[in-house]
Structure formats: C-alpha cells, structure tokens
Scaffold this active site. Structure first.
Site, PDB file in Angstrom:
ATOM      1  N   HIS A 176       6.929   4.672  16.706  1.00  0.00           N
ATOM      2  CA  HIS A 176       5.964   3.572  16.826  1.00  0.00           C
ATOM      3  C   HIS A 176       5.067   3.838  18.030  1.00  0.00           C
ATOM      4  CE1 HIS A 176       9.098   1.183  14.437  1.00  0.00           C
ATOM      5  NE2 HIS A 176       8.114   1.533  13.631  1.00  0.00           N
ATOM      6  N   GLU A 179       5.283   2.424  21.804  1.00  0.00           N
ATOM      7  CA  GLU A 179       6.549   2.520  22.541  1.00  0.00           C
ATOM      8  C   GLU A 179       6.521   3.756  23.443  1.00  0.00           C
ATOM      9  OE1 GLU A 179       9.349   2.376  19.278  1.00  0.00           O
ATOM     10  OE2 GLU A 179       8.693   0.381  18.686  1.00  0.00           O
ATOM     11  N   ARG A 234       0.822   0.093  16.537  1.00  0.00           N
ATOM     12  CA  ARG A 234       2.204   0.450  16.230  1.00  0.00           C
ATOM     13  C   ARG A 234       2.322   1.485  15.114  1.00  0.00           C
ATOM     14  NH1 ARG A 234       7.419  -1.933  15.104  1.00  0.00           N
ATOM     15  NH2 ARG A 234       7.901  -1.790  12.896  1.00  0.00           N
ATOM     16  N   HIS A 304      13.389   4.593  20.301  1.00  0.00           N
ATOM     17  CA  HIS A 304      12.376   3.529  20.254  1.00  0.00           C
ATOM     18  C   HIS A 304      12.456   2.702  21.534  1.00  0.00           C
ATOM     19  CE1 HIS A 304      11.480   3.592  15.769  1.00  0.00           C
ATOM     20  NE2 HIS A 304      12.490   4.440  15.861  1.00  0.00           N
ATOM     21  N   TYR A 356      18.555  -7.853  12.626  1.00  0.00           N
ATOM     22  CA  TYR A 356      18.210  -8.588  11.411  1.00  0.00           C
ATOM     23  C   TYR A 356      18.140  -7.547  10.326  1.00  0.00           C
ATOM     24  CZ  TYR A 356      14.253  -6.877  13.980  1.00  0.00           C
ATOM     25  OH  TYR A 356      13.451  -6.099  14.771  1.00  0.00           O
ATOM     26  N   GLU A 378      17.008   1.704  21.253  1.00  0.00           N
ATOM     27  CA  GLU A 378      15.887   0.887  21.732  1.00  0.00           C
ATOM     28  C   GLU A 378      16.011   0.883  23.250  1.00  0.00           C
ATOM     29  OE1 GLU A 378      13.529  -0.624  19.927  1.00  0.00           O
ATOM     30  OE2 GLU A 378      14.341  -0.755  17.892  1.00  0.00           O
TER      31      GLU A 378
END
Ligand SMILES: [Zn+2]
Length: 417
Positions: A176, A179, A234, A304, A356, A378
């Site tokens: 992305h 990031e 993104r 990420h 999620y 992340e």
C-alpha cells in the site's frame, strides 16, 4: 527551458510532500460499540468524502472496535456535528494533517541521496538496489520480476550465500503506497543482513542456510504517486475500461473465489479488488515468482503499517488454518521477542478475528499456495502519526522488527518441511 521545468517539478514535488494539500485536515478515531454505530458510519461515509485509515474501508468495521479516518478540511464541521448528534464517542487523532506530514521529515541525517534513516523516493531506492547488489556480490543478487502498470521495473533482491537447494523466505514491502515505513524496513533488513554477516552468529547462519527474497517496493507506481501527487494514496495506479477511477487494492487482487466476497467490486473504492484475480501486472509478477519458487519458499512475510499487529491466515474467512496452533505460538513468541528492545506491544492472531474479515491479505494467498508460515506485519504506530510516522522512528521501528524477522527465520530453519 528544461532547467525551468525541472525547477517547477521540484517545487511541486516538495509542496506535495510538505503536505500543503492537507492543511486543516483531521484524522478522527471513533469508538464503535454495536451495529447501530456501524450503520451510522455507513451513512456518514455515503454523504462525505472520508478516507478510512483503519480499517481499510467502511465495509470492514466491526462492533467493539475503533475506526480511524481522515476528513477534508471543508467537511470537518459536518462530520463533527454528525458524530455529536448521534452520540458517537470519538477523539481527534491528528488535528492538522499538514503539520504531522511536515514533521515526518525530522531525520537528523544530513545526507542527500540514499539513507536508511530517511524515507527514500523510488528513484533513490531503485539506484540503491543496484548499488547494494554490486557492493555485495557474494551475498546479494538483483533480478527483475516484472514491470508495473506505468512501466517501472520491479526489482527483487536475493540475499544469502549462494548454495544448492536452500530454503527461502520471501518478504515484500510497499503493498500500500502510503505505508512508507514498510519500504524503509525492507531496505533496513538488507543493510543489516550484509552488515552483520560474518559478525553476528545468527545472521551468519541464516545467510548460509537460507535465502531471503526481498521486494523493497511492490506497488511502485502508487509509491511514486505518494511522493509526487498525493501522500495519502493507497492503491496501484492502473486504469480500466469503463471507469474513471484509478487503481486497485493490490492485496485484494490476489484472492480467488470466495475471497472476493468481502472486497469491493466498486472501482472507486479504496479496497477495489480489480476486475479479476491477478488482473494487475504487479500482482501477476509477484504471484508468478512465488509459484515458480514454491519448492524453496518456506515463509512469506508482507510488511504493512500501521497498528502494531502480526496477523496470519485467514483474513477472508473465519475458518482457521490447519496449523493454527503452531502459527499462534510462533506469532506469540515473535511479538514477545519484538517487544524486548523498546517495549513495543503488538497484538496477534488470525486476520479475520483479530481485525475484521477482509478480502484477505496476500498472506492468505501465500498460505493457500502451500507456504505454511505466512504472516502480515502491521508496523508502528497505533495512530498517533498513522501513515505519517516520522523519520526519527525508522531506526527503532526497524530494529525491533529485525528481531521479529530473525525469530521467524530461526523457526523456519528449525522446522523444515
Ligand atoms: Zn497495508
């Protein structure tokens, strides 16, 4: 004339990444309790331009979670009124995005050109791939795995002592575009590998027994766009017939079949999955490389930001992997190791239950190809700066992430399959 053009271009570029465009923009964090709150946020997103930071889109909000999003300056009072009238609990994470973006470039490093403690633009990273490979010919070889939509070459670095039948770990950064800490980490990893080989016992062993495939920037076109036009971009930069919207979410495009259920079929959404699996040139190049090297690739790591999480499959479904217990134990030990340096706390778990159900990360795809140890990282932070993590945080972030990657490498060596 040419000189003037160059000057104008440079001025524009610096205006863009100094963040003028983001003057007065805010990032909100809303505390979501129930379905009613989720419905309210859907309504808000339908009537206002909202850029979801975490989760990636309005469709991925779940109860008992927090939602971070960016709002354009002219919409702020509308959004604030909406949140207050509907008694949604919220805080302002970033009160002026412009000042946060300006504060990104706080590195004390004065060097022009490439630096491991600064954010480097693509041109600089591309030159670095060539230089680091030519300076370390016994440890690094560079190859091209494909080209991007806009025609840039996707360089892959193979890091390790040449030898027959070595197992490998594949790591990609810059999926992305916004990031930025992610490509910084891939560069840091390569530097640490060559710097500590022959000096540090573990890295020496890893490079003798393993190969690391490092893709420093996957979504190069998007990354370039964040430097020249829109820091908050993104997606990729591809275009399709029949839509004026540009770009596809590269993580989602790898997925097949059921995985598409949770991703967006609308080309204007930030999580648009593309017209078909592997429709992006970048994705096809990555997927082909991994498929062609499946016999050696034993771990897949995709880097990420932000939110400090270590995730493993599945994200596209609540189902658990066959080696879920093992992945859970490995993730637990890895984040514990990571925290030993600066006390940085990570959460971990299968993507779907930890955040999620999403369209699926590329770790889901890699796992389904047969790569048992597939993880999404992340990196920092948890929302104070979000995607605009200051350069002064590159070193501590990369140092602690190195510990995590080395922990996984050690595990892979000890658990051959
Ligand atoms: Zn990401």
């Amino acid at each position: 004339m040419l000189a003037l053009l160059v000057l104008v271009t440079l001025a524009l570029a610096s205006a863009h990444h100094s963040g003028e465009h983001f003057e007065g923009q805010k990032v909100f964090r809303v505390f979501v309790e129930d379905e009613n709150h989720i419905n309210l946020l859907h309504a808000l997103a339908n009537t206002n331009q909202i850029d979801f930071w975490k989760p990636d889109s309005v469709t991925q909000i779940k109860p008992h979670s927090t939602v971070d999003f960016r709002v354009e300056a002219e919409d702020i009072s509308t959004v604030e009124n909406f949140l207050e009238q509907n008694e949604l609990q919220y805080e302002v994470l970033i009160s002026n995005l412009r000042s946060i973006l300006e504060a990104q470039f706080d590195s004390q490093v004065r060097a022009t050109g490439h630096s491991y403690e600064k954010y480097n633009n693509w041109e600089t990273i591309e030159a670095w791939t060539q230089q680091v490979a030519s300076e370390n010919p016994d440890l690094i070889s560079r190859s091209a795995i494909g080209t991007t939509f806009e025609g840039r070459t996707m360089y892959l670095l193979k890091v390790g002592k040449p030898g027959p039948n070595k197992p490998a770990i594949f790591m990609d950064c810059g999926f992305h575009a916004r990031e930025w800490i992610s490509p910084a980490f891939c560069q840091w990893f390569v530097r640490e590998a060559v710097r500590t080989y022959g000096r540090e016992i573990h890295m020496t062993e890893f490079l003798e027994k393993l190969d690391f495939y490092v893709l420093p920037v996957f979504n190069i076109d998007g990354y370039v766009y964040t430097w020249t036009k829109n820091r908050m971009w993104r997606k990729t930069r591809s275009t399709y017939d029949g839509t004026k919207c540009i770009g596809t979410d590269p993580t989602e495009i790898l997925m097949l079949g059921g995985a598409f259920i949770m991703s967006s079929r609308s080309p204007c959404d930030e999580t648009y999955c593309g017209p078909a699996a592997e429709s992006e040139k970048e994705t096809k190049a990555l997927a082909n490389f991994i498929r062609n090297n499946l016999s050696s690739i034993k771990a897949y790591l995709t880097i990420h930001s932000y939110s400090q999480m270590m995730l493993y499959p599945y994200s596209y479904d609540y189902k658990l992997t066959e080696n879920n217990v093992e992945l859970n134990a490995l993730a637990k030990a890895t984040v514990k190791e990571l925290a030993t340096l600066h006390g940085t706390k990570y959460t971990y778990g299968p993507g779907a239950t930890t955040i999620y159900p999403a369209a699926g990360g590329s770790d889901d795809w890699a796992y389904d190809q047969g790569i048992k140890y597939s993880f999404t990282f992340e990196l920092r932070d948890k929302g104070r700066y979000g995607f605009a993590l200051p350069e002064s945080k590159i070193r501590p972030t990369c140092e602690e992430t190195m510990l995590a990657i080395k922990h996984i490498a050690n595990y892979v060596l000890e658990h051959p399959y």
